[in-house]
Write an enzyme that holds these catalytic residues in place. Sequence first.
Site, PDB file in Angstrom:
ATOM      1  N   ASN A 199       0.870  -1.176   0.000  1.00 15.09           N
ATOM      2  CA  ASN A 199       0.000   0.000   0.000  1.00 15.09           C
ATOM      3  C   ASN A 199       0.908   1.228   0.000  1.00 15.09           C
ATOM      4  OD1 ASN A 199      -1.782   2.047   0.523  1.00 15.09           O
ATOM      5  ND2 ASN A 199      -2.318   1.367   2.595  1.00 15.09           N
TER       6      ASN A 199
ATOM      7  N   LYS B  58       0.184   4.244  -0.325  1.00 10.58           N
ATOM      8  CA  LYS B  58      -0.458   5.439   0.254  1.00 10.58           C
ATOM      9  C   LYS B  58      -0.222   6.652  -0.661  1.00 10.58           C
ATOM     10  CE  LYS B  58      -0.222   3.288   4.725  1.00 10.58           C
ATOM     11  NZ  LYS B  58      -0.238   3.428   6.180  1.00 10.58           N
TER      12      LYS B  58
ATOM     13  N   HIS C 214      -9.558   1.200   4.500  1.00  9.06           N
ATOM     14  CA  HIS C 214      -8.286   1.353   5.206  1.00  9.06           C
ATOM     15  C   HIS C 214      -8.499   2.278   6.411  1.00  9.06           C
ATOM     16  CE1 HIS C 214      -4.238   2.664   6.172  1.00  9.06           C
ATOM     17  NE2 HIS C 214      -3.861   1.497   5.685  1.00  9.06           N
TER      18      HIS C 214
ATOM     19  N   GLU D 175      -6.927   4.727   7.468  1.00 10.04           N
ATOM     20  CA  GLU D 175      -6.782   6.162   7.190  1.00 10.04           C
ATOM     21  C   GLU D 175      -8.045   6.712   6.519  1.00 10.04           C
ATOM     22  OE1 GLU D 175      -2.963   5.628   5.341  1.00 10.04           O
ATOM     23  OE2 GLU D 175      -2.240   5.036   7.316  1.00 10.04           O
TER      24      GLU D 175
ATOM     25  N   GLU E  90      -5.637  -4.798  10.410  1.00  7.70           N
ATOM     26  CA  GLU E  90      -4.619  -3.775  10.643  1.00  7.70           C
ATOM     27  C   GLU E  90      -4.933  -3.025  11.936  1.00  7.70           C
ATOM     28  OE1 GLU E  90      -2.500  -2.701   6.727  1.00  7.70           O
ATOM     29  OE2 GLU E  90      -4.230  -1.393   6.929  1.00  7.70           O
TER      30      GLU E  90
ATOM     31  N   GLY F 244       2.167   2.369  10.717  1.00  6.96           N
ATOM     32  CA  GLY F 244       3.122   3.459  10.560  1.00  6.96           C
ATOM     33  C   GLY F 244       3.796   3.868  11.856  1.00  6.96           C
TER      34      GLY F 244
ATOM     35  N   SER G 258       3.160  -2.014  10.367  1.00  5.47           N
ATOM     36  CA  SER G 258       4.604  -2.059  10.613  1.00  5.47           C
ATOM     37  C   SER G 258       5.259  -3.392  10.250  1.00  5.47           C
ATOM     38  CB  SER G 258       4.923  -1.667  12.063  1.00  5.47           C
ATOM     39  OG  SER G 258       4.499  -0.337  12.306  1.00  5.47           O
TER      40      SER G 258
HETATM   41  P1  PGA Z   1       2.694   0.409   7.648  1.00  3.94           P
HETATM   42  O1  PGA Z   1       1.223   0.591   6.966  1.00  3.94           O
HETATM   43  O2  PGA Z   1       3.244  -0.878   7.093  1.00  3.94           O
HETATM   44  O3  PGA Z   1       3.461   1.606   7.229  1.00  3.94           O
HETATM   45  O4  PGA Z   1       2.456   0.319   9.115  1.00  3.94           O
HETATM   46  C1  PGA Z   1       0.376  -0.497   6.778  1.00  3.94           C
HETATM   47  C2  PGA Z   1      -0.919  -0.031   6.164  1.00  3.94           C
HETATM   48  O5  PGA Z   1      -1.408   1.043   6.543  1.00  3.94           O
HETATM   49  O6  PGA Z   1      -1.482  -0.697   5.270  1.00  3.94           O
END
Ligand code: PGA
Length: 257
Positions: A9, A11, A96, A98, A168, A174, A214
Amino acid sequence: MRRFLIAGNWKMNTNSESAKSLASDVAAGAGNHTEKVCVLLCPPFPYLALAKEAVNGTDVKIGAQDVYFESPGAFTGEVSVDMLSDVGCFATIIGHSERRHVLGEDDVTINKKVKAALAGGLGAVLCVGELLEERDAGNTETVLDTQMAGGLVDITSEQMEKIVIAYEPVWAIGTGKVATPDQAESVHAHLRNWLESRYNSDVAESTRILYGGSVKANNARTLLEQQNVDGALVGGASLKADSFVPIIEAAADLSTS
Ligand code: PGA
């Protein structure tokens, strides 16, 4: 037997040059691991077509990070399922964290998106996950059950073939705070049980449940080793082939076929 799926992803990152080189570097690095592991890259909308071009002739698939549920028309700023299919997308991420927590999407909207994606022939990676305060209050399973039930309203067991679930935990996205393999496994097993009671054992056994939050080259293996972890949705570590390809390799290494 569920095949591992490693999804990147991206983003709101990359530009046309870096998107193209990242997609082709991942495709080159994934090489013949794609016989064992499905690889999906989810660039931002403007770079979908060029990422698709960069992976042409390989088994690496391209997906979007979101989609709108309406048919093409007067929806300024939105992107339809037809458009994603037209540029070669195989699937789209939906719900997601976000989108849920920064952009305010609720389960009703997410469900409309899931239904629209499937109706238009796209696969859906439906994301669920609890906030830290929800986990601390002991509400993780209730929160996930609500998100699963809400996101999958009216989705039949046949349609579940086109759906992947991504667990998640919001506190792990993140942040560098990865869920422990035990924490991930316990939630994944819960989600699989949920699928069994909402659908049946075939759906529960065949639906892939990815872990996201992460995931890095150095922790991927212990997560993927868990019985109910069928892959990873990777954010930060998907932005460089050097950090993403080793996650694909870890999955390939753990694959029995
Ligand atoms: P990250 O994001 O690996 O940077 O923690 C995962 C995601 O949001 O899909």
